[in-house]
Enzyme design. Structure first.
Site, PDB file in Angstrom:
ATOM      1  N   ASN A   1       0.515  -1.104  -0.094  1.00 55.27           N
ATOM      2  CA  ASN A   1       0.149  -0.020   0.104  1.00 55.27           C
ATOM      3  C   ASN A   1       0.920   1.139   0.034  1.00 55.27           C
ATOM      4  O   ASN A   1       0.472   2.514  -0.557  1.00 55.27           O
ATOM      5  CB  ASN A   1      -0.996  -0.120   1.045  1.00 55.27           C
ATOM      6  CG  ASN A   1      -2.110  -0.929   1.003  1.00 55.27           C
ATOM      7  OD1 ASN A   1      -3.003  -0.529  -0.014  1.00 55.27           O
ATOM      8  ND2 ASN A   1      -2.110  -2.016   1.742  1.00 55.27           N
TER       9      ASN A   1
ATOM     10  N   ARG B   1       0.810  -1.824  15.126  1.00 56.96           N
ATOM     11  CA  ARG B   1       1.424  -1.368  16.519  1.00 56.96           C
ATOM     12  C   ARG B   1       0.265  -0.611  16.948  1.00 56.96           C
ATOM     13  O   ARG B   1      -0.414   0.412  16.561  1.00 56.96           O
ATOM     14  CB  ARG B   1       2.613  -0.833  16.455  1.00 56.96           C
ATOM     15  CG  ARG B   1       2.945  -0.033  18.047  1.00 56.96           C
ATOM     16  CD  ARG B   1       4.006  -0.442  18.567  1.00 56.96           C
ATOM     17  NE  ARG B   1       4.277   0.224  19.905  1.00 56.96           N
ATOM     18  CZ  ARG B   1       4.858  -0.697  20.833  1.00 56.96           C
ATOM     19  NH1 ARG B   1       5.392  -1.767  20.685  1.00 56.96           N
ATOM     20  NH2 ARG B   1       4.838   0.177  22.044  1.00 56.96           N
TER      21      ARG B   1
ATOM     22  N   HIS C   1      -7.716  -1.221   5.994  1.00 58.98           N
ATOM     23  CA  HIS C   1      -8.097  -2.603   6.472  1.00 58.98           C
ATOM     24  C   HIS C   1      -8.749  -3.334   5.450  1.00 58.98           C
ATOM     25  O   HIS C   1      -9.622  -2.904   4.813  1.00 58.98           O
ATOM     26  CB  HIS C   1      -8.936  -2.493   7.932  1.00 58.98           C
ATOM     27  CG  HIS C   1      -9.159  -3.940   8.417  1.00 58.98           C
ATOM     28  ND1 HIS C   1      -8.121  -4.448   8.949  1.00 58.98           N
ATOM     29  CD2 HIS C   1     -10.288  -4.696   8.431  1.00 58.98           C
ATOM     30  CE1 HIS C   1      -8.693  -5.688   9.494  1.00 58.98           C
ATOM     31  NE2 HIS C   1      -9.910  -5.869   9.230  1.00 58.98           N
TER      32      HIS C   1
ATOM     33  N   ASP D   1      -9.173  -0.642  13.797  1.00 62.71           N
ATOM     34  CA  ASP D   1      -9.777  -1.168  12.662  1.00 62.71           C
ATOM     35  C   ASP D   1     -11.207  -0.494  12.717  1.00 62.71           C
ATOM     36  O   ASP D   1     -12.328  -1.259  12.378  1.00 62.71           O
ATOM     37  CB  ASP D   1      -9.860  -2.602  12.454  1.00 62.71           C
ATOM     38  CG  ASP D   1      -8.518  -3.022  12.246  1.00 62.71           C
ATOM     39  OD1 ASP D   1      -7.488  -2.164  11.651  1.00 62.71           O
ATOM     40  OD2 ASP D   1      -8.136  -4.303  12.318  1.00 62.71           O
TER      41      ASP D   1
ATOM     42  N   GLU E   1      -7.213  -2.374  -2.662  1.00 61.00           N
ATOM     43  CA  GLU E   1      -6.547  -1.603  -1.666  1.00 61.00           C
ATOM     44  C   GLU E   1      -5.773  -0.442  -2.055  1.00 61.00           C
ATOM     45  O   GLU E   1      -5.751   0.618  -1.896  1.00 61.00           O
ATOM     46  CB  GLU E   1      -5.743  -2.295  -0.636  1.00 61.00           C
ATOM     47  CG  GLU E   1      -6.639  -3.392   0.130  1.00 61.00           C
ATOM     48  CD  GLU E   1      -5.679  -4.000   1.325  1.00 61.00           C
ATOM     49  OE1 GLU E   1      -4.971  -3.296   1.832  1.00 61.00           O
ATOM     50  OE2 GLU E   1      -5.826  -5.197   1.381  1.00 61.00           O
TER      51      GLU E   1
HETATM   52  C1  GAR Z   1      -2.950  -4.756   4.017  1.00 63.53           C
HETATM   53  O1  GAR Z   1      -3.716  -5.827   3.445  1.00 63.53           O
HETATM   54  C2  GAR Z   1      -3.615  -3.995   4.853  1.00 63.53           C
HETATM   55  O2  GAR Z   1      -5.098  -3.887   4.703  1.00 63.53           O
HETATM   56  C3  GAR Z   1      -3.686  -4.662   6.296  1.00 63.53           C
HETATM   57  O3  GAR Z   1      -2.381  -5.346   6.161  1.00 63.53           O
HETATM   58  C4  GAR Z   1      -1.754  -5.448   4.884  1.00 63.53           C
HETATM   59  C5  GAR Z   1      -0.544  -4.639   4.708  1.00 63.53           C
HETATM   60  O4  GAR Z   1       0.050  -4.978   3.550  1.00 63.53           O
HETATM   61  N1  GAR Z   1      -3.824  -3.896   7.343  1.00 63.53           N
HETATM   62  C6  GAR Z   1      -4.489  -4.419   8.328  1.00 63.53           C
HETATM   63  O5  GAR Z   1      -5.034  -5.683   8.650  1.00 63.53           O
HETATM   64  C7  GAR Z   1      -4.866  -3.534   9.592  1.00 63.53           C
HETATM   65  N2  GAR Z   1      -5.783  -4.073  10.575  1.00 63.53           N
HETATM   66  P1  GAR Z   1       1.071  -3.887   2.834  1.00 63.53           P
HETATM   67  O6  GAR Z   1       2.565  -4.087   3.741  1.00 63.53           O
HETATM   68  O7  GAR Z   1       1.609  -4.763   1.632  1.00 63.53           O
HETATM   69  O8  GAR Z   1       0.430  -2.679   2.539  1.00 63.53           O
END
Ligand code: GAR
Length: 230
Positions: A15, A93, A111, A147, A176
């Site tokens: 992301n 965190r 999320h 979240d 995303e």
């Molecule tokens: C993503 O899918 C994000 O939506 C999720 O972690 C992943 C990070 O991927 N976040 C959560 O679950 C927050 N509760 P990335 O490091 O490739 O962006």
């Protein structure tokens, strides 16, 4: 003037890459001025450096339960870079209520579920267990609860009967990467207004977009029992 943004990561950083790429456009209203990781081994750090974005590592582990101590160090780094907005991208965190309050309305998270459904760990496993036919991803303002918080943008995908958490995650992550830059663009351009728990978007017109899943069920299939209308 472009708004100055920090991206906080703990891992892969896909992301983060999507945000960095979007912010390269001349007319994008924000610039990524720093990527901060709470883990030295986060794979995203090398990707940020490759894009020429300064990186900072503030290991959270040595702080243990001292969240305020970690946040004081983090806040110093944000101040040094004159950061105005924060994007959390897989930042694993939790923050204190004080830190969240300080950044309320200026800190986004993404999320991989259609919140308020399936917050926390294993959202795709939760979605499949619940048997939802549509899932997706949500960008929201951060509040002390994990979240949760005013929803800025959501994107949806249909869920197939044979989906696994992995196949579903692979489709949702594509969404995303589309909605996070869009949410940051709206925030940085000053188009978002918070009305209590609800985020409103200036210029948001009603659309007739509809997503129905499953879309076509064969009426001749023996296993399908038709329900008469009315
Ligand atoms: C993503 O899918 C994000 O939506 C999720 O972690 C992943 C990070 O991927 N976040 C959560 O679950 C927050 N509760 P990335 O490091 O490739 O962006």
């Amino acid at each position: 003037m472009k708004r100055r943004v920090a991206i906080l990561i703990s891992g892969r950083g896909s992301n983060m890459v999507a945000l960095i790429e979007a912010a390269k456009a001349e007319n994008f209203p924000a610039e990524i001025v720093v990527v901060i990781s709470n883990r030295a081994d986060a794979a995203g750090l090398a990707k940020a450096s490759a894009s020429g974005i300064p990186t900072i590592v503030i290991e959270s582990k040595p702080f243990g339960k001292d969240r305020a101590g970690f946040e004081a160090r983090l806040q110093r780094a944000l101040d040094e870079k004159n950061v105005e907005l924060i994007c959390l991208g897989g930042f694993m965190r939790l923050f204190t209520a004080e830190f969240v309050q300080r950044w309320y309305g200026r800190m986004l998270n993404i999320h991989p579920s259609l919140l308020p459904c399936f917050p926390g760990l294993d959202p795709h496993g939760q979605a499949l267990k619940a048997g939802v036919k549509i899932s997706g991803a949500t960008v929201h303002f951060v509040i002390p609860e994990t979240d949760a918080g005013p929803i800025v943008v959501q994107g949806a995908v249909v869920v197939a009967d044979d989906d696994t958490p992995e196949t579903l995650a692979a489709r949702v992550i594509q969404i995303e990467h589309q909605i996070y830059p869009e949410a940051l663009r709206l925030l940085a351009a000053g188009r978002l207004t918070l009305e209590g728990d609800v985020c409103k978007t200036a210029g948001n017109a009603a659309s007739d977009g509809t997503l129905i899943s499953p879309r076509q069920v064969s009426a001749t299939s023996a296993s399908v029992k038709e329900i008469p209308p009315g």
